[in-house]
Design a protein around this motif. Structure first.
Motif, PDB file in Angstrom:
ATOM      1  N   LEU A 283       7.439  41.883  55.839  1.00 53.71           N
ATOM      2  CA  LEU A 283       6.200  41.156  56.119  1.00 53.71           C
ATOM      3  C   LEU A 283       5.683  40.454  54.870  1.00 53.71           C
ATOM      4  N   LEU A 284       5.795  41.117  53.737  1.00 50.96           N
ATOM      5  CA  LEU A 284       5.406  40.495  52.471  1.00 50.96           C
ATOM      6  C   LEU A 284       6.246  39.244  52.228  1.00 50.96           C
ATOM      7  N   GLY A 285       7.547  39.356  52.481  1.00 58.46           N
ATOM      8  CA  GLY A 285       8.431  38.203  52.308  1.00 58.46           C
ATOM      9  C   GLY A 285       8.025  37.045  53.200  1.00 58.46           C
ATOM     10  N   HIS A 286       7.667  37.348  54.457  1.00 54.73           N
ATOM     11  CA  HIS A 286       7.253  36.291  55.386  1.00 54.73           C
ATOM     12  C   HIS A 286       5.985  35.591  54.873  1.00 54.73           C
ATOM     13  N   ALA A 287       5.039  36.376  54.371  1.00 57.09           N
ATOM     14  CA  ALA A 287       3.795  35.792  53.869  1.00 57.09           C
ATOM     15  C   ALA A 287       4.061  34.926  52.637  1.00 57.09           C
ATOM     16  N   LEU A 288       4.914  35.416  51.750  1.00 51.51           N
ATOM     17  CA  LEU A 288       5.260  34.642  50.552  1.00 51.51           C
ATOM     18  C   LEU A 288       5.994  33.358  50.923  1.00 51.51           C
ATOM     19  N   LYS A 289       6.877  33.452  51.895  1.00 51.73           N
ATOM     20  CA  LYS A 289       7.604  32.261  52.358  1.00 51.73           C
ATOM     21  C   LYS A 289       6.640  31.240  52.945  1.00 51.73           C
ATOM     22  N   ALA A 290       5.695  31.702  53.769  1.00 53.95           N
ATOM     23  CA  ALA A 290       4.711  30.794  54.363  1.00 53.95           C
ATOM     24  C   ALA A 290       3.866  30.122  53.287  1.00 53.95           C
ATOM     25  N   ARG A 291       3.647  30.840  52.171  1.00 53.37           N
ATOM     26  CA  ARG A 291       2.863  30.275  51.062  1.00 53.37           C
ATOM     27  C   ARG A 291       3.684  29.332  50.192  1.00 53.37           C
ATOM     28  N   GLY A 292       5.003  29.339  50.386  1.00 53.71           N
ATOM     29  CA  GLY A 292       5.868  28.476  49.590  1.00 53.71           C
ATOM     30  C   GLY A 292       6.442  29.141  48.359  1.00 53.71           C
ATOM     31  N   ASP A 293       6.234  30.448  48.209  1.00 49.41           N
ATOM     32  CA  ASP A 293       6.752  31.187  47.054  1.00 49.41           C
ATOM     33  C   ASP A 293       8.132  31.753  47.403  1.00 49.41           C
ATOM     34  N   PHE A 294       9.141  30.890  47.401  1.00 49.57           N
ATOM     35  CA  PHE A 294      10.431  31.289  47.950  1.00 49.57           C
ATOM     36  C   PHE A 294      11.174  32.287  47.081  1.00 49.57           C
ATOM     37  N   ASP A 295      11.075  32.171  45.780  1.00 48.40           N
ATOM     38  CA  ASP A 295      11.775  33.138  44.926  1.00 48.40           C
ATOM     39  C   ASP A 295      11.224  34.545  45.143  1.00 48.40           C
ATOM     40  N   ASP A 296       9.901  34.651  45.247  1.00 49.60           N
ATOM     41  CA  ASP A 296       9.287  35.963  45.482  1.00 49.60           C
ATOM     42  C   ASP A 296       9.608  36.470  46.886  1.00 49.60           C
ATOM     43  N   ALA A 297       9.662  35.548  47.857  1.00 47.32           N
ATOM     44  CA  ALA A 297      10.010  35.943  49.227  1.00 47.32           C
ATOM     45  C   ALA A 297      11.422  36.506  49.279  1.00 47.32           C
ATOM     46  N   ILE A 298      12.347  35.835  48.609  1.00 53.14           N
ATOM     47  CA  ILE A 298      13.741  36.298  48.578  1.00 53.14           C
ATOM     48  C   ILE A 298      13.827  37.678  47.933  1.00 53.14           C
ATOM     49  N   ALA A 299      13.088  37.864  46.857  1.00 53.80           N
ATOM     50  CA  ALA A 299      13.089  39.177  46.189  1.00 53.80           C
ATOM     51  C   ALA A 299      12.560  40.259  47.125  1.00 53.80           C
ATOM     52  N   ALA A 300      11.547  39.940  47.927  1.00 54.26           N
ATOM     53  CA  ALA A 300      10.985  40.918  48.874  1.00 54.26           C
ATOM     54  C   ALA A 300      12.008  41.267  49.951  1.00 54.26           C
ATOM     55  N   TYR A 301      12.716  40.268  50.478  1.00 47.30           N
ATOM     56  CA  TYR A 301      13.732  40.528  51.494  1.00 47.30           C
ATOM     57  C   TYR A 301      14.874  41.369  50.917  1.00 47.30           C
ATOM     58  N   GLN A 302      15.260  41.067  49.686  1.00 48.39           N
ATOM     59  CA  GLN A 302      16.333  41.839  49.054  1.00 48.39           C
ATOM     60  C   GLN A 302      15.889  43.279  48.794  1.00 48.39           C
ATOM     61  N   ARG A 303      14.632  43.449  48.461  1.00 44.20           N
ATOM     62  CA  ARG A 303      14.107  44.801  48.260  1.00 44.20           C
ATOM     63  C   ARG A 303      14.136  45.566  49.579  1.00 44.20           C
ATOM     64  N   ALA A 304      13.852  44.879  50.683  1.00 49.61           N
ATOM     65  CA  ALA A 304      13.855  45.528  51.990  1.00 49.61           C
ATOM     66  C   ALA A 304      15.235  46.072  52.323  1.00 49.61           C
ATOM     67  N   TYR A 305      16.290  45.279  52.126  1.00 48.82           N
ATOM     68  CA  TYR A 305      17.624  45.790  52.459  1.00 48.82           C
ATOM     69  C   TYR A 305      18.157  46.743  51.398  1.00 48.82           C
ATOM     70  N   ALA A 306      17.591  46.703  50.200  1.00 51.73           N
ATOM     71  CA  ALA A 306      17.982  47.700  49.192  1.00 51.73           C
ATOM     72  C   ALA A 306      17.504  49.089  49.613  1.00 51.73           C
ATOM     73  N   ILE A 307      16.323  49.145  50.242  1.00 53.65           N
ATOM     74  CA  ILE A 307      15.785  50.416  50.724  1.00 53.65           C
ATOM     75  C   ILE A 307      16.510  50.861  51.986  1.00 53.65           C
ATOM     76  N   LYS A 308      16.774  49.910  52.868  1.00 56.74           N
ATOM     77  CA  LYS A 308      17.428  50.220  54.150  1.00 56.74           C
ATOM     78  C   LYS A 308      18.587  49.238  54.339  1.00 56.74           C
ATOM     79  N   PRO A 309      19.782  49.604  53.886  1.00 59.52           N
ATOM     80  CA  PRO A 309      20.905  48.654  53.868  1.00 59.52           C
ATOM     81  C   PRO A 309      21.291  48.089  55.224  1.00 59.52           C
ATOM     82  N   ASP A 310      20.975  48.785  56.319  1.00 56.99           N
ATOM     83  CA  ASP A 310      21.355  48.267  57.637  1.00 56.99           C
ATOM     84  C   ASP A 310      20.189  47.561  58.338  1.00 56.99           C
ATOM     85  N   LEU A 311      19.179  47.138  57.583  1.00 55.90           N
ATOM     86  CA  LEU A 311      18.040  46.423  58.160  1.00 55.90           C
ATOM     87  C   LEU A 311      18.437  44.962  58.379  1.00 55.90           C
TER      88      LEU A 311
END
Length: 654
Positions: A283-311
Motif C-alpha cells: 500500500l505504501l508503494g501504491h501511494a508513493l507511485k501515485a505521488r510520482g516517487d517511483f524509486d521509493d515505490a519500487i523499494a517498497a514493493y521490493q521490501r514487500a517480497y523480501a518479507i514474503k517471497p511468494d507475495l
C-alpha cells in the motif's frame, strides 16, 4: 439438488451409517463409470477422502485429497480433511499448514480453527494459537443459522446463504451478526447500495462492533466513498487509536482523497511499530507511485517480497509501473514460485502477469504470451463473467434511450458545466487525455470516480428497470441527481471551474449523464481495437474489468462498446467528442487544441508539456503519462499477432 439415488447420496449414506469400506467401494465404482458430471466427480472424491480418513486410512485420504485439490485448489473442506489425516499420522507441521489453508478459504470452519488451537502451541507459535482460540470462541458463539449461512457463503452458495440469513433476520430483527453477514453476502453479489445501508444501520445500532466497522470501511473504499471512509476510520480510531487495521484504512482513504503525504506518513508510522507487514509495504508503494516517487515505490514493493517471497502482488506491482525491468534473478525466482504447488492461486496469477511483462521486455514473445495466457486463464477461472451481460446492457440502452427521450427531457437536469467525463475502454489512452486536461489552469484532475455507477446501482433497485425508468422520471429528480453528483464529487476538486471524471465504464451510462447534467462534456477515448484489446488482456486489474481475462470476451466487449457509442452519436449528435489515441500521438498540438475547444477552454501551452504536471495518478499508466509522447506502444500487439487469431476473429465478426 442431488437425486436420492445418485452416487453422491449413496456414498454419503454409507458414511453416515459408518460403512466406510462400502462408501469407498461405491465411490470407486462411480468414478470408474466415467459418467459423472464435474461437480458430482468433485463431491464423490471429497466423500471418498472422508471415508478413507474415517476408515483409518490417512495415507489414502491424503492421496485422494491431493487429486481433488489438483482439480479444485480452493476446496476448503478438502484441506480440512487433509489436515485431519496428517494429524493422524503425527505430521503436525503439515497438518497445521493444511488446516490454515482451509481457514483461508473458509474462515467458518470451526474444526480447523480448533485443530490449529491445539497444534500451534506444540509448534511453538503461541500468538497464532491465541488467535485460533479467539476464532473458535467467536464462531462457537454465533447462532447456528448464522454459522451455517457463513459456511454457505464461503463455499460459494450465495443464494442459499442469503435465504438462510434473511429468514433468521425475520425472526431476530437487527441481530448484529445477521446484518453483518447479509451485508457481506450483498457485497459478494455486488449489491453495494443495499450492503452500505445495512452496515450503516448496524453501525448506528452497534457502534462498538469492530467487525461491522471494518467491513463498512472496506465497502466504502470499494465504492470510492473515500471521505466517508476517512471519517468512519477517524471515529473508530477514537476508541482504539493505535489499531494498525484502522490506521491503514484511514491512510487508504487519504490516498483516495489525494492526500498522499498524510497517507505515506501514516503507512510509515504503522511500519515503524511492526516492519514485517508486506501488505502495508504494498500500500505504501501504491501511494508513493501515485505521488510520482517511483524509486521509493519500487523499494517498497521490493521490501514487500523480501518479507514474503511468494507475495505475487509485489512482483506485479513492480511490473505494473510499466518501466521496471526485472533482473535475471527475480525472473528465475518468479518462474520457480509460479510453478510451485505451495504458491496460492492469487499469487500465481500476479506472478504470471509479471512474468509476461518480464519476458516481453526481453523480447521473448512466445514465453511472454504463455504467461499472460496462464495468468488470464487462472483469473478467468475465479470469475463468473458472462459476455452476454454487456451485450444485453447495450441493447437495453439502445432500446430505452431514444432521441425522443432526450427531447422529452430537454429542459431537465442540472445546468452545471463543471464535469468533463472521459469514457471508453481501459488501456485506450484515457489517462493521457486526463493528464493533458488536468494540466490546464481551469481544470481539476481527480481520479476514477464511482459516483455515476453508484447512482446506476440505486436506480437498478427500482420497480421499473433501469434504463427504461429514465423516460418517465420526474424532471425534478433528474436535476436533483445532477446536484447530488456535484455535491458528492466536490471533495475531489481543488477549486477549478471544471473537473474530470475519468471512469471508462461510464460509456454505458452516457444517456443518464446527459439527462442529469445536460451541459457536461463527454470525451470518448478510442484506440485501435487490436492494440486496445490486447493491452487490456495484458493488464491485471485491481478490481472489475472482468471482461479482459479472455480474448473472446474482450473482443465481444469492444464490439458492444462501439455499437453503443454509435447509438449515442445518433441520438445525441455532437454531444460526445471522439479522440483517437493514435491521432494524439501523431499530432499532439492539433488534438489538444481540438479537445480544449470542445471543452470551451482557451489554449494553454502547459497542456502540451503534460508530463511535467505533478498530480495524483492511480491508474496503470501513471508513469507513462509522466513522460513525453512516444510512439513505441502503438504496435506492441503486433509482436504477439500470431497468438491472437481468437481476438481477430471476434473483432472481425462484428
Amino acid at each position: 439438488m442431488q437425486k436420492s439415488d445418485s452416487p453422491v447420496n449413496s456414498v454419503k449414506q454409507a458414511i453416515t451409517q459408518g460403512q466406510f469400506a462400502q462408501a469407498i467401494e461405491l465411490a470407486n465404482v462411480a468414478i470408474s463409470g466415467n459418467s459423472l458430471a464435474e461437480q458430482e466427480h468433485r463431491d464423490i472424491l471429497y466423500l471418498q477422502c472422508v471415508a478413507h480418513r474415517q476408515h483409518q486410512q490417512p495415507e489414502r485420504a491424503i492421496a485422494v485429497a491431493q487429486t481433488l485439490l489438483a482439480r479444485n485448489p480452493d476446496h476448503a473442506r478438502v484441506y480440512q480433511e487433509m489436515g485431519y489425516a496428517q494429524q493422524a499420522l503425527g505430521q503436525k507441521q503439515l497438518a497445521a499448514s493444511a488446516f490454515y489453508q482451509a481457514t483461508l478459504r473458509n474462515p467458518s470452519l470451526v474444526g480447523s480453527w480448533r485443530a490449529l488451537s491445539t497444534l500451534y502451541p506444540a509448534l511453538g507459535n503461541p500468538s497464532a494459537a491465541e488467535y485460533a482460540q479467539q476464532q473458535v470462541a467467536y464462531l462457537s458463539a454465533l447462532p447456528r443459522e448464522i454459522l451455517g449461512a457463513r459456511d454457505l457463503m464461503h463455499e460459494g452458495d450465495l443464494k442459499l446463504a442469503d435465504q438462510v440469513c434473511r429468514q433468521f433476520l425475520q425472526r431476530h430483527k437487527h441481530h448484529v451478526e445477521g446484518m453483518l453477514l447479509l451485508a457481506e453476502i450483498g457485497i459478494k453479489l455486488k449489491l453495494y447500495t443495499e450492503a452500505e445501508f445495512l452496515l450503516e444501520s448496524s453501525m448506528e445500532l452497534y457502534p462498538d462492533h469492530r467487525a461491522t466497522g471494518i467491513e463498512y470501511l472496506k465497502l466504502l473504499a470499494k465504492m470510492g466513498k473515500f471521505q466517508k471512509a476517512h471519517d468512519c476510520a477517524q471515529t473508530l480510531l477514537a476508541a482504539t487509536p493505535n489499531s494498525p487495521t484502522l490506521l491503514v484504512a484511514k491512510a487508504s482513504a487519504m490516498v483516495g482523497l489525494g492526500e498522499l503525504d498524510g497517507a505515506v506518513e501514516t503507512y510509515r508510522h504503522v511500519l515503524q511499530h511492526n516492519e514485517r507487514q508486506p501488505n502495508v509495504y504494498l500500500l505504501l508503494g501504491h501511494a508513493l507511485k501515485a505521488r510520482g516517487d517511483f524509486d521509493d515505490a519500487i523499494a517498497a514493493y521490493q521490501r514487500a517480497y523480501a518479507i514474503k517471497p511468494d507475495l505475487g502482488d509485489a512482483y506485479w506491482s513492480l511490473a505494473n509501473t510499466k518501466t521496471y525491468q526485472f533482473t535475471e534473478a527475480e525472473r528465475a525466482k518468479l518462474l520457480t514460485l509460479s510453478e510451485s504447488a505451495e504458491t496460492e492461486i492469487d499469487d500465481k496469477i500476479h506472478m504470471h502477469f509479471a512474468l509476461g511483462k518480464a519476458f516481453e521486455d526481453s523480447q521473448l514473445f512466445e514465453q511472454s504470451f504463455t504467461h499472460y495466457a496462464q495468468g488470464n486463464q487462472l483469473k478467468q477461472s475465479q470469475l463468473q463473467y458472462d459476455p452476454r451481460f454487456i451485450e444485453e446492457q447495450v441493447t437495453a440502452q439502445m432500446t430505452a434511450m431514444t432521441a425522443e427521450v432526450f427531447e422529452h427531457h430537454n429542459s431537465a437536469g442540472h445546468p452545471a458545466q463543471d464535469p468533463i467525463f472521459i469514457v471508453g475502454l481501459p488501456r485506450a489512452g484515457s489517462t493521457l487525455l486526463e493528464q493533458i486536461l488536468a494540466s490546464h489552469s481551469m481544470v481539476d484532475g481527480t481520479m476514477e470516480l464511482h459516483n455515476i455507477l453508484a447512482l446506476v446501482s440505486r436506480l437498478r433497485g427500482q420497480k421499473v428497470a433501469y434504463p427504461a425508468l429514465l423516460k418517465s422520471l420526474d424532471p425534478d429528480y433528474l436535476a436533483r441527481f445532477g446536484q447530488q453528483y456535484l455535491d458528492e464529487t466536490k471533495v475531489y476538486r481543488s477549486g477549478a471551474p471544471l473537473f474530470i471524471d475519468k471512469m471508462p465504464n461510464n460509456f454505458v451510462h452516457i444517456g443518464l449523464i446527459k439527462l442529469i447534467l445536460p451541459n457536461a462534456k463527454i470525451i470518448d477515448a478510442r484506440r485501435d481495437p487490436m492494440a486496445c484489446c490486447f493491452s487490456g488482456f495484458k493488464q491485471l486489474f485491481g478490481e472489475g474489468q472482468e471482461f479482459t481475462y479472455s480474448l473472446t470476451n474482450i473482443g465481444r466487449y469492444y464490439r458492444a462498446y462501439t455499437r453503443l457509442m454509435a447509438h449515442w452519436d445518433n441520438v445525441l449528435p455532437g454531444a460526445v467528442l471522439r479522440v483517437q489515441h493514435e491521432d494524439v500521438i501523431d499530432d499532439l498540438e492539433g488534438q489538444v487544441k481540438r479537445i480544449l475547444a470542445y471543452c470551451n477552454l482557451p489554449f494553454e501551452p502547459q497542456c502540451l508539456s503534460f508530463h511535467q504536471t505533478r498530480r495524483v495518478i492511480k491508474t496503470p499508466s501513471s508513469e507513462q503519462v509522466r513522460q513525453p509522447i512516444y510512439r513505441s506502444g502503438l504496435k506492441q500487439w503486433e509482436n504477439f499477432s500470431q497468438y491472437l487469431d481468437e481476438l481477430t476473429d471476434v473483432l472481425s465478426s462484428g
